[in-house]
Design a protein around this motif. Structure first.
Motif, PDB file in Angstrom:
ATOM      1  N   HIS A   1      -0.323  13.602   2.041  1.00  0.00           N
ATOM      2  CA  HIS A   1       0.759  13.972   1.166  1.00  0.00           C
ATOM      3  C   HIS A   1       1.907  13.806   2.097  1.00  0.00           C
ATOM      4  N   ASP A   2       2.506  12.454   2.069  1.00  0.00           N
ATOM      5  CA  ASP A   2       3.615  12.012   2.607  1.00  0.00           C
ATOM      6  C   ASP A   2       4.600  11.308   1.687  1.00  0.00           C
ATOM      7  N   CYS A   3       5.682  10.773   1.977  1.00  0.00           N
ATOM      8  CA  CYS A   3       6.579  10.312   0.855  1.00  0.00           C
ATOM      9  C   CYS A   3       5.878   9.277  -0.161  1.00  0.00           C
ATOM     10  N   CYS A   4       5.067   8.236   0.275  1.00  0.00           N
ATOM     11  CA  CYS A   4       4.384   7.241  -0.296  1.00  0.00           C
ATOM     12  C   CYS A   4       3.427   7.951  -1.391  1.00  0.00           C
ATOM     13  N   LEU A   5       2.662   8.871  -0.672  1.00  0.00           N
ATOM     14  CA  LEU A   5       1.730   9.422  -1.439  1.00  0.00           C
ATOM     15  C   LEU A   5       2.259  10.521  -2.339  1.00  0.00           C
ATOM     16  N   PHE A   6       3.212  10.957  -2.263  1.00  0.00           N
ATOM     17  CA  PHE A   6       3.838  11.975  -3.004  1.00  0.00           C
ATOM     18  C   PHE A   6       4.283  11.235  -4.295  1.00  0.00           C
ATOM     19  N   SER A   7       4.706  10.099  -4.125  1.00  0.00           N
ATOM     20  CA  SER A   7       5.480   9.130  -5.281  1.00  0.00           C
ATOM     21  C   SER A   7       4.279   8.575  -5.974  1.00  0.00           C
ATOM     22  N   ALA A   8       3.114   8.153  -5.507  1.00  0.00           N
ATOM     23  CA  ALA A   8       2.138   7.613  -6.014  1.00  0.00           C
ATOM     24  C   ALA A   8       1.283   8.564  -6.896  1.00  0.00           C
ATOM     25  N   GLY A   9       1.243  10.130  -6.283  1.00  0.00           N
ATOM     26  CA  GLY A   9       0.760  11.208  -7.193  1.00  0.00           C
ATOM     27  C   GLY A   9       1.730  11.431  -8.294  1.00  0.00           C
ATOM     28  N   ALA A  10       2.840  11.000  -8.309  1.00  0.00           N
ATOM     29  CA  ALA A  10       3.750  11.593  -9.530  1.00  0.00           C
ATOM     30  C   ALA A  10       3.531  10.308 -10.458  1.00  0.00           C
ATOM     31  N   ILE A  11       2.941   8.926 -10.156  1.00  0.00           N
ATOM     32  CA  ILE A  11       2.813   8.182 -10.859  1.00  0.00           C
ATOM     33  C   ILE A  11       1.372   8.281 -11.699  1.00  0.00           C
ATOM     34  N   ALA A  12       0.335   8.875 -10.646  1.00  0.00           N
ATOM     35  CA  ALA A  12      -0.849   9.267 -11.282  1.00  0.00           C
ATOM     36  C   ALA A  12      -0.791  10.409 -12.252  1.00  0.00           C
ATOM     37  N   ALA A  13       0.209  11.193 -12.025  1.00  0.00           N
ATOM     38  CA  ALA A  13       0.150  12.499 -12.860  1.00  0.00           C
ATOM     39  C   ALA A  13       0.814  12.004 -14.394  1.00  0.00           C
ATOM     40  N   GLN A  14       1.598  10.889 -14.140  1.00  0.00           N
ATOM     41  CA  GLN A  14       2.288  10.347 -15.676  1.00  0.00           C
ATOM     42  C   GLN A  14       1.328   9.186 -16.389  1.00  0.00           C
ATOM     43  N   THR A  15       0.357   8.466 -15.557  1.00  0.00           N
ATOM     44  CA  THR A  15      -0.114   7.463 -16.221  1.00  0.00           C
ATOM     45  C   THR A  15      -1.836   7.526 -16.069  1.00  0.00           C
ATOM     46  N   GLY A  16      -2.313   8.396 -15.065  1.00  0.00           N
ATOM     47  CA  GLY A  16      -3.703   8.577 -15.072  1.00  0.00           C
ATOM     48  C   GLY A  16      -4.247   7.836 -13.956  1.00  0.00           C
ATOM     49  N   GLU A  17      -3.327   6.718 -13.610  1.00  0.00           N
ATOM     50  CA  GLU A  17      -3.620   5.820 -12.305  1.00  0.00           C
ATOM     51  C   GLU A  17      -2.843   5.862 -11.114  1.00  0.00           C
ATOM     52  N   ASP A  18      -3.872   6.097 -10.003  1.00  0.00           N
ATOM     53  CA  ASP A  18      -3.057   6.361  -8.671  1.00  0.00           C
ATOM     54  C   ASP A  18      -3.081   5.048  -7.940  1.00  0.00           C
ATOM     55  N   PRO A  19      -1.927   4.721  -7.980  1.00  0.00           N
ATOM     56  CA  PRO A  19      -1.636   3.425  -7.195  1.00  0.00           C
ATOM     57  C   PRO A  19      -2.072   3.258  -5.814  1.00  0.00           C
ATOM     58  N   ALA A  20      -2.197   4.556  -5.148  1.00  0.00           N
ATOM     59  CA  ALA A  20      -2.363   4.668  -3.747  1.00  0.00           C
ATOM     60  C   ALA A  20      -3.744   5.238  -3.573  1.00  0.00           C
ATOM     61  N   ALA A  21      -4.619   5.227  -4.508  1.00  0.00           N
ATOM     62  CA  ALA A  21      -6.146   5.850  -4.161  1.00  0.00           C
ATOM     63  C   ALA A  21      -6.684   5.273  -3.108  1.00  0.00           C
ATOM     64  N   GLU A  22      -6.464   3.812  -2.837  1.00  0.00           N
ATOM     65  CA  GLU A  22      -7.500   3.534  -1.673  1.00  0.00           C
ATOM     66  C   GLU A  22      -6.674   3.447  -0.216  1.00  0.00           C
ATOM     67  N   LEU A  23      -5.292   3.987  -0.411  1.00  0.00           N
ATOM     68  CA  LEU A  23      -4.845   4.285   0.684  1.00  0.00           C
ATOM     69  C   LEU A  23      -5.000   5.697   1.438  1.00  0.00           C
ATOM     70  N   ARG A  24      -5.114   6.765   0.628  1.00  0.00           N
ATOM     71  CA  ARG A  24      -5.219   7.932   0.846  1.00  0.00           C
ATOM     72  C   ARG A  24      -6.366   8.290   1.941  1.00  0.00           C
ATOM     73  N   GLY A  25      -5.941   8.777   3.138  1.00  0.00           N
ATOM     74  CA  GLY A  25      -7.036   9.283   4.198  1.00  0.00           C
ATOM     75  C   GLY A  25      -7.137   7.931   5.037  1.00  0.00           C
TER      76      GLY A  25
END
Length: 138
Positions: free
Chosen positions: A30-54
Motif C-alpha cells: 500500500h504505497d503511492c503506486c499501488l494506492f493509485s492502481a487500487g483506485a483504477i481497479a475500484a473503477q474498472t475492475g482491472e488492477d494494473p499493478a496486480a503482478e507487482l503487489r508483494g
C-alpha cells in the motif's frame, strides 16, 4: 489500458478512498503506486499493478523496480500502463495525478477539486490544480 469504468465506479471509488484513510503505508502493499492502481481497479475492475503487489518491500526495492521497468521515472508508470497524459486542468474524478511531496515524486488520485496522495504519514489531500501531471484512466 483504456478499459471503461464500471457502472458503479463513483461509489466504488468513494469506498476505496474511505478505506484507504485508515490503511497504513507499506512498500509493495500500500504505497503511492499501488494506492493509485487500487483506485483504477475500484473503477474498472482491472488492477494494473496486480503482478507487482508483494514483489518489493522497501523504498530501495521500489526505486530499483522503477529504474528497471519504467525507465527510471515514476512519471512513466501511468503511461506504460495505458493511461493518457492530460492537462491537469482537465483531470476528472478518478484520474491519476502526479506531484512532488516530501521531496519525492508521488502518484495520487483525483477526487475532484482535491486529490489524495498516500504518503508514509498516511493520506494527504491537496488541490488538484497544484498537481504537476494528470493521466486519464478511461
Amino acid at each position: 489500458m483504456s478499459k471503461p469504468r464500471l457502472q458503479n465506479w463513483p461509489t466504488a471509488l468513494a469506498a476505496y478512498l474511505t478505506a484507504s484513510r485508515t490503511k497504513k503505508f507499506a512498500w509493495g502493499e500500500h504505497d503511492c503506486c499501488l494506492f493509485s492502481a487500487g483506485a483504477i481497479a475500484a473503477q474498472t475492475g482491472e488492477d494494473p499493478a496486480a503482478e507487482l503487489r508483494g514483489t518489493y518491500h522497501t523504498a530501495k526495492e521500489a526505486t530499483a523496480l522503477i529504474r528497471t521497468r519504467y525507465e527510471g521515472s515514476l512519471w512513466n508508470v501511468p503511461e506504460q500502463h495505458g493511461l493518457r497524459l492530460v492537462d491537469v486542468r482537465h483531470a476528472g474524478r478518478g484520474d491519476i495525478v502526479g506531484d512532488v511531496l516530501e521531496r519525492r515524486r508521488i502518484l495520487g488520485v483525483c477526487a475532484g477539486a482535491r486529490s489524495a496522495f498516500l504518503t508514509t504519514r498516511g493520506l494527504v489531500w491537496r488541490d488538484t490544480l497544484a498537481c504537476r501531471f494528470a493521466w486519464r484512466i478511461a
